[in-house]
Design an enzyme around this catalytic site. Structure first.
Site, PDB file in Angstrom:
ATOM      1  N   TYR A 114      40.884  41.502  43.725  1.00  0.00           N
ATOM      2  CA  TYR A 114      39.903  40.533  43.229  1.00  0.00           C
ATOM      3  C   TYR A 114      39.300  39.751  44.390  1.00  0.00           C
ATOM      4  O   TYR A 114      38.146  39.867  44.704  1.00  0.00           O
ATOM      5  CB  TYR A 114      40.569  39.611  42.212  1.00  0.00           C
ATOM      6  CG  TYR A 114      39.598  38.707  41.481  1.00  0.00           C
ATOM      7  CD1 TYR A 114      38.815  39.208  40.449  1.00  0.00           C
ATOM      8  CD2 TYR A 114      39.472  37.363  41.820  1.00  0.00           C
ATOM      9  CE1 TYR A 114      37.918  38.396  39.769  1.00  0.00           C
ATOM     10  CE2 TYR A 114      38.583  36.538  41.143  1.00  0.00           C
ATOM     11  CZ  TYR A 114      37.807  37.058  40.123  1.00  0.00           C
ATOM     12  OH  TYR A 114      36.916  36.245  39.460  1.00  0.00           O
ATOM     13  N   SER A 146      34.624  42.049  37.648  1.00  0.00           N
ATOM     14  CA  SER A 146      33.950  40.767  37.809  1.00  0.00           C
ATOM     15  C   SER A 146      33.707  40.512  39.296  1.00  0.00           C
ATOM     16  O   SER A 146      33.013  41.294  39.948  1.00  0.00           O
ATOM     17  CB  SER A 146      34.782  39.662  37.153  1.00  0.00           C
ATOM     18  OG  SER A 146      34.034  38.478  37.026  1.00  0.00           O
ATOM     19  N   HIS A 160      32.837  40.173  28.570  1.00  0.00           N
ATOM     20  CA  HIS A 160      33.370  40.204  29.931  1.00  0.00           C
ATOM     21  C   HIS A 160      34.809  40.702  29.970  1.00  0.00           C
ATOM     22  O   HIS A 160      35.334  40.999  31.033  1.00  0.00           O
ATOM     23  CB  HIS A 160      33.275  38.803  30.537  1.00  0.00           C
ATOM     24  CG  HIS A 160      33.394  38.788  32.024  1.00  0.00           C
ATOM     25  ND1 HIS A 160      32.494  39.417  32.855  1.00  0.00           N
ATOM     26  CD2 HIS A 160      34.324  38.233  32.845  1.00  0.00           C
ATOM     27  CE1 HIS A 160      32.847  39.237  34.110  1.00  0.00           C
ATOM     28  NE2 HIS A 160      33.957  38.530  34.139  1.00  0.00           N
TER      29      HIS A 160
END
Length: 753
Positions: free
Chosen positions: A509, A590, A720
């Site tokens: 991430y 994301s 999402h």
């Protein structure tokens, strides 16, 4: 798959409008696919249909896809429990029997008594199965009757999910917010616990809001956005303005709700709020980005007999965006806050609301020399539960709430405290422990027992066909490009042979102070079992694994550090013979999708494939859509700061796709890529993925050496990721693994011992 016999894909020809451009700081930027920013245009709809007509057949052509999905479903089918919590005289917990689309909330009148379903989101959606194979046919059909007549009314199941909830202080009223199709938008409703009766009102225009009950059980604080002409169903792209805090009395219409707090001069601020444990103080915590907040309070005891009748006067505590503050507990006017003010790995400070000036603050739990203070909670009147991170793994401690003195540790294996259920007025707490090879264990601590208090086993998950002794999970450290020591977890089968022939996934991430701790995942486990592969999770800079300094070293003008960390992580896996470049897939979602795009552009020679889910890929215009402006804390603002603009222009995946004749590392073609997005993602709107795939196919689709697929999968009735039904989650994972198998030409080995 639509392609020539030599493996080349025939990608749709997307219209390019090279006349569309804009200018930042004297630099003109072409935006030929600006038209894809309109999700409602016929041209965008046709583009999506054409893309799915390529991606779906390719994914479905995988010879082992059905078996992968079957095995994954079998493993998924085990009971899953949340940590129990108390509300009034009752206990509550979430439970999923196995493959239910949504977990249901269960009620128990006593801890050892029988449980009964109290609230089941699965009953709110038609109970059927969505067929992903029909996705490209129905993606933008808007008339429900047409869908029903073609495919029946049960095509989409479990797409209504519980967004947030809170019980009244006496436990007699259940306030809950529902989201549809994965959107961040929610509507708040109320239910009487004893009878199940639903109150008539519905609170709308709610997004990113908590629910806080006044202690008289009369009403709740919540936040909402004003009514506008734009739609609010999760498919909109307009930027959000004017978040405000309201007070609602249960049993009245929303039109009667009372505006409590607003900042009209700052329409982009998002207003957080919470009540003190005693119910006396209301705290308002505005944020303008994804880090740092202001802090105000109001004393509800100062209200007149008529109660809340209008905006309340807020007393400022913090008026500059320079640190994070979150409420922990209070004794009278003396309040404890967890903060990184003058403490990069966090401390707890005490603020006396009668003298809230910073000069009067005092450190209550000082910053640890190395461990990150991740969370704090109170229990049993006078005890403070602290959860730290030590080299990314959880450490759980008990302290005295009056003095701050440490009372004891709770021994833990290598992993994370996934959730903690504790309240100051109750004499017990529960926590759930999780790790790569531990699918979830819940412990209970009874403070009526003699000290030192023991964490007793309350519940342990049992996954069908999984034996943790068959696997190895370990933590390694590698040295990044600038000499920084970076941790990474690696998981593989115990009989794994480290000779460089195995496929691997590198996951990460690297942003927004988010920490990736050890966590059980059927996604990586299915990959390991299906292909005898390796799963690696890199804790790149930009996350919160080592506090604010680690975060700062991977954001704004130092964002490249995050991508350097991932690329060196890939080199480590290759050099140490866990895998080889052509069998390595980089995966992220994301902000992690940004990471995937940047790394594939910069070092395509390190990866055979990439999967970027709901990724931020247009870093020149991200701040113009829905809540994208909040992300400038990590990315910078390309329109207002020239240094940040120049930096992002070198990183933005959409704007940095290398040409076919100048691929770094002397590679002949771009790595195989699967983009994942959803039509109701109103956080990272689909236009990021749509514009990127159009540009990528334009640049590389005609390269005679480009046989690696460059495709996108667009999900319907999904957002999402939050609240995604189990069926959709399993389908998406199976599709991703099928893509990897096809793209990397892997052998399915899931049926071997």
């Amino acid at each position: 798959m639509e392609g020539d016999t030599d493996g080349h894909f025939k990608y749709p020809v997307a219209r390019r409008d090279d006349s569309v451009e804009y200018e930042y700081f004297g630099t003109k930027i072409k935006d030929p696919y600006r038209w894809l920013e309109d999700p409602d245009s016929d041209e965008t709809k046709q583009f999506v249909l054409a893309q799915n007509e390529i991606s779906l057949p390719y994914i479905n052509s995988c010879s082992a896809k059905a078996r992968i999905q079957e095995r994954l479903t079998e493993m998924w089918d085990y009971p899953k429990y949340s940590t129990p919590g108390r509300a009034g005289p009752r206990y509550y917990h979430f439970m999923n029997t196995g493959v239910q689309n949504q977990s249901a909330l269960y009620l128990q009148n006593s801890l050892n008594g029988p449980s009964q379903v109290f609230f089941d989101p699965n009953t709110l959606s038609p109970d059927g199965s969505s067929s992903y194979s029909l996705l490209h046919l129905i993606l933008y059909v808007k008339v429900d009757s047409v869908i029903d007549s073609l495919y029946g009314p049960n095509l989409f199941s479990g797409t209504i999910s519980l967004n947030t909830y809170n019980f009244s202080e006496d436990g007699e009223i259940f306030a809950y917010a529902l989201s549809e199709a994965g959107s961040d938008w929610a509507s708040i409703r109320f239910k009487k616990v004893s009878t199940g009766e639903e109150y008539p009102e519905v609170l709308k225009r709610v997004k990113f809001s908590g629910i806080e009950w006044t202690h008289d059980n009369v009403g709740v604080f919540y936040s909402k956005y004003p009514e506008t002409d734009s739609k609010a169903d999760g498919t909109e792209t307009v930027s959000m303005d004017s978040n405000k805090v309201f007070y609602h009395r249960v049993g009245t219409e929303q039109s009667e709700d009372i505006l409590v707090a607003e900042f009209p001069d700052e329409p982009k601020w998002l207003l957080g709020f919470n009540l003190s444990d005693c119910g006396r103080y209301l705290f308002i915590t505005p944020v303008k980005e994804c880090k740092e907040n202001l802090l105000f309070f109001f004393d509800l005891n100062s209200l007149g007999p008529e109660g809340i009748v209008g905006k309340v006067p807020l007393t400022p505590i913090v008026t500059k965006f320079e640190a994070d503050y979150s409420y922990v507990a209070n004794t009278g006017s003396k309040v404890l806050f967890r903060t990184n003010k003058n403490a990069p790995i966090y401390q707890i400070i005490e603020v006396d609301l009668e003298h809230p000036e910073e000069s009067n603050w005092r450190s209550f739990i000082p910053e640890h020399e190395s461990d990150v203070l991740d969370s704090a909670a109170t229990v049993n009147k006078d005890k403070l539960v602290l959860c730290y991170m030590r080299d990314v793994c959880s450490v759980l401690q008990l302290h005295d709430l009056n003095t701050g003195a440490k009372l004891q540790d709770f021994p833990l294996d290598v992993g994370q405290v996934l959730s903690l259920s504790a309240r100051r007025k109750y004499d017990e707490m529960f926590f759930k422990f999780d790790s790569f090879l531990e699918p979830g264990t819940i412990y209970r601590v009874d403070f009526n027992s003699p000290a030192p208090w023991k964490a007793d086993l309350y519940w342990k998950a049992d996954v069908k066909g999984f034996n943790k002794d068959d696997f190895v999970a370990k933590q390694v450290f590698f040295t990044s490009k600038d000499g920084t020591r970076v941790p990474m977890f690696i998981v593989h089968r115990k009989d794994f042979v480290q000779d460089g022939t195995a496929p691997a996934i590198l996951y990460g991430y690297g942003g927004f102070n988010v920490s990736l701790q050890p966590s059980f995942s059927l996604t990586f486990l299915s990959f390991i079992q299906s292909f005898h592969g390796v799963f690696a999770e890199a804790n790149a800079r930009g996350g919160g694994e080592y506090g604010e300094k680690w975060h700062n070293e991977g954001r704004l003008l130092k964002k490249q550090n995050c991508y350097d960390d991932f690329q060196v992580a890939a080199e480590y896996l290759i050099n140490e013979k866990y895998t080889q470049a052509k069998k390595l897939t980089i995966e992220g979602y994301s902000n992690g999708g940004f990471t995937v795009g940047a790394c594939l552009n910069q070092r395509p020679d390190l990866f055979g494939a990439g999967i970027a889910g709901v990724g931020v890929l247009d870093l020149m215009r991200f701040h113009k859509f829905t809540v994208g402006y909040l992300w400038t804390s990590d990315y910078g603002n390309p329109e207002e700061n020239e240094d940040q603009f120049r930096n992002l222009l070198k990183l933005s995946p959409l704007h940095c796709i290398p040409s076919a004749d100048s691929l770094p590392g002397n590679t002949e073609q771009y790595p195989a890529l699967l983009l994942l997005t959803a039509d109701h993602d109103d956080r990272v709107v689909p236009l990021h993925s749509l514009k990127f795939i159009a540009e990528l196919q334009h640049v590389h689709g005609h390269n005679p050496k480009q046989t690696n697929p460059l495709i996108i999968r667009v999900e319907t009735k999904a957002g999402h990721g939050g609240g995604k039904p189990t069926k959709k989650r399993i389908e998406e994972i199976a599709d991703s693994l099928a893509f990897i198998m096809n793209a990397l030409k892997l052998e399915y080995r899931g049926d071997e011992n």
